[in-house]
Design a protein around this motif. Structure first.
Motif, PDB file in Angstrom:
ATOM      1  N   PHE A 100      10.823 -19.008 -57.558  1.00  0.00           N
ATOM      2  CA  PHE A 100      10.933 -19.361 -56.140  1.00  0.00           C
ATOM      3  C   PHE A 100      10.154 -18.371 -55.278  1.00  0.00           C
ATOM      4  CE2 PHE A 100      13.395 -18.907 -52.095  1.00  0.00           C
ATOM      5  CZ  PHE A 100      12.977 -20.100 -51.523  1.00  0.00           C
ATOM      6  N   VAL A 101      10.212 -17.098 -55.629  1.00  0.00           N
ATOM      7  CA  VAL A 101       9.458 -16.077 -54.901  1.00  0.00           C
ATOM      8  C   VAL A 101       7.956 -16.359 -54.986  1.00  0.00           C
ATOM      9  CG1 VAL A 101       8.803 -13.627 -54.933  1.00  0.00           C
ATOM     10  CG2 VAL A 101      11.212 -14.279 -55.069  1.00  0.00           C
ATOM     11  N   LEU A 102       7.485 -16.795 -56.156  1.00  0.00           N
ATOM     12  CA  LEU A 102       6.069 -17.137 -56.315  1.00  0.00           C
ATOM     13  C   LEU A 102       5.691 -18.305 -55.401  1.00  0.00           C
ATOM     14  CD1 LEU A 102       3.311 -16.918 -57.685  1.00  0.00           C
ATOM     15  CD2 LEU A 102       4.201 -18.360 -59.550  1.00  0.00           C
ATOM     16  N   GLY A 103       6.535 -19.331 -55.366  1.00  0.00           N
ATOM     17  CA  GLY A 103       6.278 -20.455 -54.471  1.00  0.00           C
ATOM     18  C   GLY A 103       6.251 -20.019 -53.020  1.00  0.00           C
ATOM     19  N   ALA A 104       7.158 -19.103 -52.654  1.00  0.00           N
ATOM     20  CA  ALA A 104       7.204 -18.588 -51.285  1.00  0.00           C
ATOM     21  C   ALA A 104       5.923 -17.836 -50.939  1.00  0.00           C
ATOM     22  CB  ALA A 104       8.417 -17.672 -51.118  1.00  0.00           C
ATOM     23  N   PHE A 105       5.407 -17.070 -51.896  1.00  0.00           N
ATOM     24  CA  PHE A 105       4.157 -16.332 -51.675  1.00  0.00           C
ATOM     25  C   PHE A 105       3.004 -17.288 -51.377  1.00  0.00           C
ATOM     26  CE2 PHE A 105       0.155 -14.587 -53.222  1.00  0.00           C
ATOM     27  CZ  PHE A 105       0.116 -13.345 -52.605  1.00  0.00           C
ATOM     28  N   LEU A 106       2.905 -18.367 -52.139  1.00  0.00           N
ATOM     29  CA  LEU A 106       1.816 -19.330 -51.945  1.00  0.00           C
ATOM     30  C   LEU A 106       1.964 -20.078 -50.621  1.00  0.00           C
ATOM     31  CD1 LEU A 106       1.560 -20.722 -55.589  1.00  0.00           C
ATOM     32  CD2 LEU A 106       0.005 -19.117 -54.452  1.00  0.00           C
ATOM     33  N   LEU A 107       3.189 -20.377 -50.218  1.00  0.00           N
ATOM     34  CA  LEU A 107       3.400 -20.996 -48.907  1.00  0.00           C
ATOM     35  C   LEU A 107       2.993 -20.035 -47.791  1.00  0.00           C
ATOM     36  CD1 LEU A 107       6.820 -22.835 -49.416  1.00  0.00           C
ATOM     37  CD2 LEU A 107       4.574 -23.894 -49.090  1.00  0.00           C
ATOM     38  N   GLY A 108       3.242 -18.756 -48.001  1.00  0.00           N
ATOM     39  CA  GLY A 108       2.815 -17.757 -47.027  1.00  0.00           C
ATOM     40  C   GLY A 108       1.304 -17.670 -46.926  1.00  0.00           C
ATOM     41  N   ALA A 109       0.626 -17.790 -48.068  1.00  0.00           N
ATOM     42  CA  ALA A 109      -0.839 -17.768 -48.052  1.00  0.00           C
ATOM     43  C   ALA A 109      -1.385 -18.928 -47.230  1.00  0.00           C
ATOM     44  CB  ALA A 109      -1.371 -17.827 -49.485  1.00  0.00           C
ATOM     45  N   ASN A 110      -0.751 -20.086 -47.332  1.00  0.00           N
ATOM     46  CA  ASN A 110      -1.171 -21.235 -46.525  1.00  0.00           C
ATOM     47  C   ASN A 110      -1.016 -20.939 -45.036  1.00  0.00           C
ATOM     48  OD1 ASN A 110      -1.671 -24.168 -45.879  1.00  0.00           O
ATOM     49  ND2 ASN A 110       0.446 -23.999 -45.203  1.00  0.00           N
ATOM     50  N   ALA A 111       0.030 -20.209 -44.675  1.00  0.00           N
ATOM     51  CA  ALA A 111       0.245 -19.871 -43.263  1.00  0.00           C
ATOM     52  C   ALA A 111      -0.900 -19.034 -42.712  1.00  0.00           C
ATOM     53  CB  ALA A 111       1.569 -19.128 -43.098  1.00  0.00           C
ATOM     54  N   SER A 112      -1.514 -18.212 -43.568  1.00  0.00           N
ATOM     55  CA  SER A 112      -2.646 -17.408 -43.125  1.00  0.00           C
ATOM     56  C   SER A 112      -3.825 -18.294 -42.742  1.00  0.00           C
ATOM     57  CB  SER A 112      -3.063 -16.434 -44.231  1.00  0.00           C
ATOM     58  OG  SER A 112      -4.085 -15.582 -43.783  1.00  0.00           O
ATOM     59  N   PHE A 113      -4.065 -19.342 -43.520  1.00  0.00           N
ATOM     60  CA  PHE A 113      -5.125 -20.292 -43.186  1.00  0.00           C
ATOM     61  C   PHE A 113      -4.770 -21.045 -41.904  1.00  0.00           C
ATOM     62  CE2 PHE A 113      -6.193 -19.417 -47.525  1.00  0.00           C
ATOM     63  CZ  PHE A 113      -7.548 -19.682 -47.653  1.00  0.00           C
ATOM     64  N   ALA A 114      -3.493 -21.419 -41.770  1.00  0.00           N
ATOM     65  CA  ALA A 114      -3.060 -22.130 -40.564  1.00  0.00           C
ATOM     66  C   ALA A 114      -3.229 -21.261 -39.326  1.00  0.00           C
ATOM     67  CB  ALA A 114      -1.606 -22.576 -40.716  1.00  0.00           C
ATOM     68  N   GLN A 115      -3.011 -19.947 -39.473  1.00  0.00           N
ATOM     69  CA  GLN A 115      -3.184 -19.040 -38.341  1.00  0.00           C
ATOM     70  C   GLN A 115      -4.636 -19.001 -37.871  1.00  0.00           C
ATOM     71  OE1 GLN A 115      -1.147 -17.504 -36.446  1.00  0.00           O
ATOM     72  NE2 GLN A 115       0.802 -17.522 -37.530  1.00  0.00           N
ATOM     73  N   GLN A 116      -5.572 -19.289 -38.777  1.00  0.00           N
ATOM     74  CA  GLN A 116      -6.973 -19.349 -38.380  1.00  0.00           C
ATOM     75  C   GLN A 116      -7.223 -20.507 -37.415  1.00  0.00           C
ATOM     76  OE1 GLN A 116      -9.967 -17.535 -39.335  1.00  0.00           O
ATOM     77  NE2 GLN A 116      -8.462 -15.970 -39.878  1.00  0.00           N
ATOM     78  N   GLY A 117      -6.262 -21.434 -37.348  1.00  0.00           N
ATOM     79  CA  GLY A 117      -6.414 -22.586 -36.466  1.00  0.00           C
ATOM     80  C   GLY A 117      -6.627 -22.198 -35.017  1.00  0.00           C
ATOM     81  N   ARG A 118      -6.017 -21.091 -34.579  1.00  0.00           N
ATOM     82  CA  ARG A 118      -6.184 -20.694 -33.177  1.00  0.00           C
ATOM     83  C   ARG A 118      -7.618 -20.274 -32.899  1.00  0.00           C
ATOM     84  NH1 ARG A 118      -4.031 -16.204 -35.866  1.00  0.00           N
ATOM     85  NH2 ARG A 118      -4.521 -14.126 -35.008  1.00  0.00           N
ATOM     86  N   PHE A 119      -8.278 -19.670 -33.896  1.00  0.00           N
ATOM     87  CA  PHE A 119      -9.681 -19.305 -33.726  1.00  0.00           C
ATOM     88  C   PHE A 119     -10.574 -20.547 -33.794  1.00  0.00           C
ATOM     89  CE2 PHE A 119      -7.938 -15.342 -35.830  1.00  0.00           C
ATOM     90  CZ  PHE A 119      -7.850 -14.627 -34.649  1.00  0.00           C
ATOM     91  N   ILE A 120     -10.184 -21.505 -34.634  1.00  0.00           N
ATOM     92  CA  ILE A 120     -10.932 -22.766 -34.717  1.00  0.00           C
ATOM     93  C   ILE A 120     -10.893 -23.483 -33.370  1.00  0.00           C
ATOM     94  CG2 ILE A 120     -11.074 -25.009 -35.871  1.00  0.00           C
ATOM     95  CD1 ILE A 120      -9.770 -23.709 -38.330  1.00  0.00           C
ATOM     96  N   ILE A 121      -9.734 -23.466 -32.732  1.00  0.00           N
ATOM     97  CA  ILE A 121      -9.592 -24.102 -31.422  1.00  0.00           C
ATOM     98  C   ILE A 121     -10.473 -23.416 -30.389  1.00  0.00           C
ATOM     99  CG2 ILE A 121      -7.960 -24.343 -29.496  1.00  0.00           C
ATOM    100  CD1 ILE A 121      -5.853 -25.075 -31.635  1.00  0.00           C
TER     101      ILE A 121
END
Length: 403
Positions: A100-121
Motif C-alpha cells: 500500500f505504501v508503494l501505491g501511495a508513493f506512485l500516486l504522490g508522483a502523479n501529484a507532482s505532474f499535476a502540480q505542473q498544471g499551474r505552469f501549463i496554465i
C-alpha cells in the motif's frame, strides 16, 4: 474568465480530477495506515509517502515535460496513477501495508505532474489578466476535488461487502483518473518557445539566491509544510485518538479543501491590484489564528474551524507564490527553476507529513500545533527580512537608472 483559451479549461479540469486522488488520500491514508501499520506511530506513513513521491518526482516531471512535451508528460503520469490505484486496491484487499505504501508513493508522483498544471496554465495565458484568471479557474476547478476525494473515500469504504475497507475507494479512483486521461485528449500541445541554442540562462545558484525566488519558494514551502503537518494529523487525531466518526473527519477535510480553493476569486483580484506581499502576510495570519483555535479544544468544530483557516492561509500563500515565481526567471530558465522550486516545496511538505504521525502519538495534538506555530513565526520573520531586502535592491536599481 469565460474567454480563456480552451487549453486552460481542459488543463483545469484534468487537474481537478487528478487531485481527487490527493484529497482522498488525505482522508483515508492515515486510517488505512492505523489498521495495517506495524506500529501506531507509522499510521501517517502512507500519506507521508504520498508527499515524498510528489517531492521526488518534481524534478523528473519538469525535465520529462521539457523533453516530450506537456501533454505526453501528463498522459504518462495519469497512466502510472491508474496502475498505482489498482495496486493500492489490491494491497488493501490483502492487508499488505508495504505494498500500500508503494501505491501511495506512485500516486504522490502523479501529484507532482499535476502540480505542473499551474505552469501549463500560465504558458497558455496571454498577459497578466489571463494568467491571474487562469490560476483562479484552476483553483476553483479544484473545488471538485474537495467533494470528489472525500466522497470516494467515504462511499468506497464499504462499496464491496466481501472486501476490506476502502478497497472500493481505489476502484472509484481508477474510474476518475481514466476520465481525466480522456479529457486530456482535448488539450492542444503548444509550440516550444524559441530560445538561443544551448542557452540555459543563468546558473541555478544565481537564481535561487534572489529575494524574489526565496520569497516565492519559501512561502510555498512553508505554506505546504504547515498545511501538510496539521492536515495529515487531523483525521488520525479525530478518529483514532478522539473517537470522532469517519464521516465527521470527512466533513472536516472536505471543508478544508473547499477553503483551499474557494478564496481564489478574491485572491486573483487582489493579485491584479499588486497586493501580493499583503496576501503572503495574510496567509501567515490565518495560520496563526488556526493554531489558536486548534489549541483551544478538540471537538469537531474546533477541528473544522482550524482546518478552514488552514485552507484559506494556504490559498493566499500558494497562489501568490506561484504568481511571483515567474518574476525570478527568464523563459529559457523556466523548467529548471520550476523543478527546483517544486523540489524544495514538496521536500518541506514531505518532512512535515512524515513527522506528523510521530509528533501526534508522542506529544499529542498540542505538539503538532506547537511545531506549526513555530514554523509560522519563523517564516514570518524571514519573509519580512526578504521583503525589505528586495525593496532595498529595487530602490538602488531605480537610483542607478536615474544617474
Amino acid at each position: 474568465m469565460l474567454n480563456l483559451p480552451k487549453n486552460i479549461w481542459v488543463m483545469s479540469a484534468v487537474m481537478a480530477l487528478s487531485f481527487g486522488s490527493t484529497s482522498m488520500m488525505v482522508l483515508i491514508a492515515g486510517l488505512i495506515g492505523a489498521k495495517l501499520a506495524p506500529t501506531a506511530a507509522m499510521a501517517t506513513l502512507p500519506y507521508a509517502v504520498v508527499v515524498i513521491g510528489t517531492a521526488s518526482a518534481s524534478i523528473p516531471a519538469a525535465l520529462l515535460m521539457q523533453r516530450v512535451g506537456r501533454k505526453r508528460g501528463v498522459t504518462i503520469s495519469l497512466s502510472m496513477a491508474i496502475g498505482a490505484a489498482v495496486l493500492a486496491a489490491y494491497a488493501v484487499s490483502i492487508g499488505n501495508f508495504w505494498l500500500f505504501v508503494l501505491g501511495a508513493f506512485l500516486l504522490g508522483a502523479n501529484a507532482s505532474f499535476a502540480q505542473q498544471g499551474r505552469f501549463i496554465i500560465l504558458e497558455n495565458a496571454v498577459g497578466t489578466k489571463q494568467q491571474s484568471d487562469g490560476l483562479t479557474l484552476a483553483l476553483l476547478a479544484n473545488l471538485t476535488a474537495a467533494f470528489l476525494g472525500p466522497w470516494m473515500g467515504q462511499y468506497g469504504q464499504h462499496l464491496f461487502a466481501d472486501s476490506a475497507d476502502f478497497t472500493g475507494s481505489f476502484i472509484l479512483l481508477v474510474c476518475i483518473l481514466s476520465g481525466a486521461l480522456l479529457l486530456l485528449t482535448q488539450y492542444t500541445e503548444q509550440a516550444k518557445p524559441i530560445v538561443v541554442e544551448n542557452s540555459t540562462g543563468r546558473p541555478l545558484w544565481s537564481i535561487v539566491r534572489q529575494p524574489s525566488f526565496l520569497i516565492a519558494a519559501g512561502s510555498a514551502g512553508f505554506g505546504f509544510g504547515i498545511m501538510a503537518l496539521v492536515m495529515t494529523a487531523t483525521p488520525v487525531s479525530m478518529h483514532e485518538l478522539e473517537g470522532h466518526t469517519v464521516s465527521h473527519a470527512a466533513w472536516v477535510i472536505q471543508a478544508h479543501i473547499i477553503a483551499m480553493f474557494l478564496p481564489s476569486l478574491l485572491t486573483g483580484k487582489l493579485l491584479k491590484q499588486g497586493l501580493s506581499t499583503s496576501l503572503l502576510f495574510a496567509g501567515l495570519a490565518c495560520y496563526l489564528i488556526m493554531c489558536t483555535i486548534a489549541y483551544s479544544g478538540q471537538e469537531v468544530m474546533h477541528y473544522w474551524w482550524a482546518l478552514v483557516l488552514l485552507g484559506m492561509g494556504w490559498n493566499f500563500l500558494f497562489m501568490t507564490s506561484t504568481a511571483r515565481l515567474g518574476l525570478s526567471h527568464t523563459p529559457e530558465e523556466k523548467f529548471k527553476v520550476q523543478a527546483c522550486n517544486d523540489f524544495m516545496v514538496f521536500g518541506v511538505q514531505a518532512i512535515a507529513a512524515f513527522s506528523a504521525g510521530w509528533l501526534l502519538f508522542r506529544y499529542g495534538w498540542g505538539g503538532v500545533i506547537s511545531v506549526a506555530i513555530g514554523m509560522t513565526l519563523f517564516w514570518s520573520i524571514c519573509l519580512a527580512a526578504l521583503t525589505l531586502k528586495q525593496r532595498k535592491i529595487a530602490l538602488i536599481k531605480v537610483r542607478a537608472d536615474r544617474s
